[in-house]
Design a protein around this motif. Structure first.
Motif, PDB file in Angstrom:
ATOM      1  N   CYS A 189       0.616  -1.317   0.219  1.00  0.00           N
ATOM      2  CA  CYS A 189       0.059  -0.045   0.233  1.00  0.00           C
ATOM      3  C   CYS A 189       0.901   1.180  -0.020  1.00  0.00           C
ATOM      4  O   CYS A 189       2.081   1.131   0.571  1.00  0.00           O
ATOM      5  N   ILE A 190       0.270   2.400  -0.443  1.00  0.00           N
ATOM      6  CA  ILE A 190       0.874   3.629  -0.571  1.00  0.00           C
ATOM      7  C   ILE A 190       1.136   4.018   1.080  1.00  0.00           C
ATOM      8  O   ILE A 190       2.272   5.033   1.339  1.00  0.00           O
ATOM      9  N   CYS A 191       0.174   3.783   1.845  1.00  0.00           N
ATOM     10  CA  CYS A 191       0.180   4.487   3.098  1.00  0.00           C
ATOM     11  C   CYS A 191       1.235   3.532   4.136  1.00  0.00           C
ATOM     12  O   CYS A 191       0.695   2.949   4.917  1.00  0.00           O
ATOM     13  N   PHE A 192       2.496   3.566   3.829  1.00  0.00           N
ATOM     14  CA  PHE A 192       3.422   2.624   4.405  1.00  0.00           C
ATOM     15  C   PHE A 192       3.315   2.887   5.907  1.00  0.00           C
ATOM     16  O   PHE A 192       3.481   2.028   6.797  1.00  0.00           O
ATOM     17  N   PRO A 193       3.520   4.210   6.532  1.00  0.00           N
ATOM     18  CA  PRO A 193       3.592   4.452   8.091  1.00  0.00           C
ATOM     19  C   PRO A 193       2.445   3.815   8.882  1.00  0.00           C
ATOM     20  O   PRO A 193       2.505   3.396   9.733  1.00  0.00           O
TER      21      PRO A 193
END
Length: 142
Positions: free
Chosen positions: A26-30
């Motif tokens: 996913c783009i939302c790694f954090p």
């Protein structure tokens, strides 16, 4: 025969797989990293024989991972909508990634004609490397 008061808990999942997928794909790694951290805390709680805490942490890890996946899908949909609508270069210009000159070069490289300029400042800015002998017709009328 004496009865023992022993509560039996069904082992709920830690949802570590969901958290790892949310982190890697996913783009939302954090947000995915937070889900992995919570899933590992759930695993540790199972090991320490705290089933209520472990189950709650596992559910929380799954929720956080699904939120990360949802945000990623929304960002991808916005990106595709910008590409399809033709406003991708204007978006890059808006966020400060690309300047006007680079945008015009990319438009020309794609085989499209750049938009005609309307003011003398824009005309000289876009065509500063081309010797200009005459003013554009829009400027003569003013």
């Amino acid at each position: 025969m004496p009865r023992l008061n022993k509560t039996v808990y069904a082992k709920r999942q830690t949802n570590l797989a969901w958290a790892i997928c949310a982190t890697l794909m996913c783009i939302c790694f954090p947000i995915g990293l937070v889900a992995v951290f919570v899933a590992l805390k759930s695993k540790r709680a199972w090991r320490d024989n705290r089933p209520e805490t472990a189950g709650d942490m596992g559910d929380m890890a799954k929720t956080i991972a699904l939120v990360a996946i949802l945000f990623s899908v929304v960002i991808i949909i916005i990106f595709i909508a910008l590409l399809v609508s033709g406003y991708f270069y204007q978006f890059l210009k808006f966020v400060g990634v690309m300047d006007d000159k680079t945008m015009q070069k990319l438009i020309i490289a794609q085989g499209e004609q750049p938009k005609p300029t309307t003011t003398a400042d824009e005309f000289y800015y876009y065509y500063e490397n081309v010797p200009v002998t005459d003013t554009p017709p829009e400027v003569k009328d003013q």
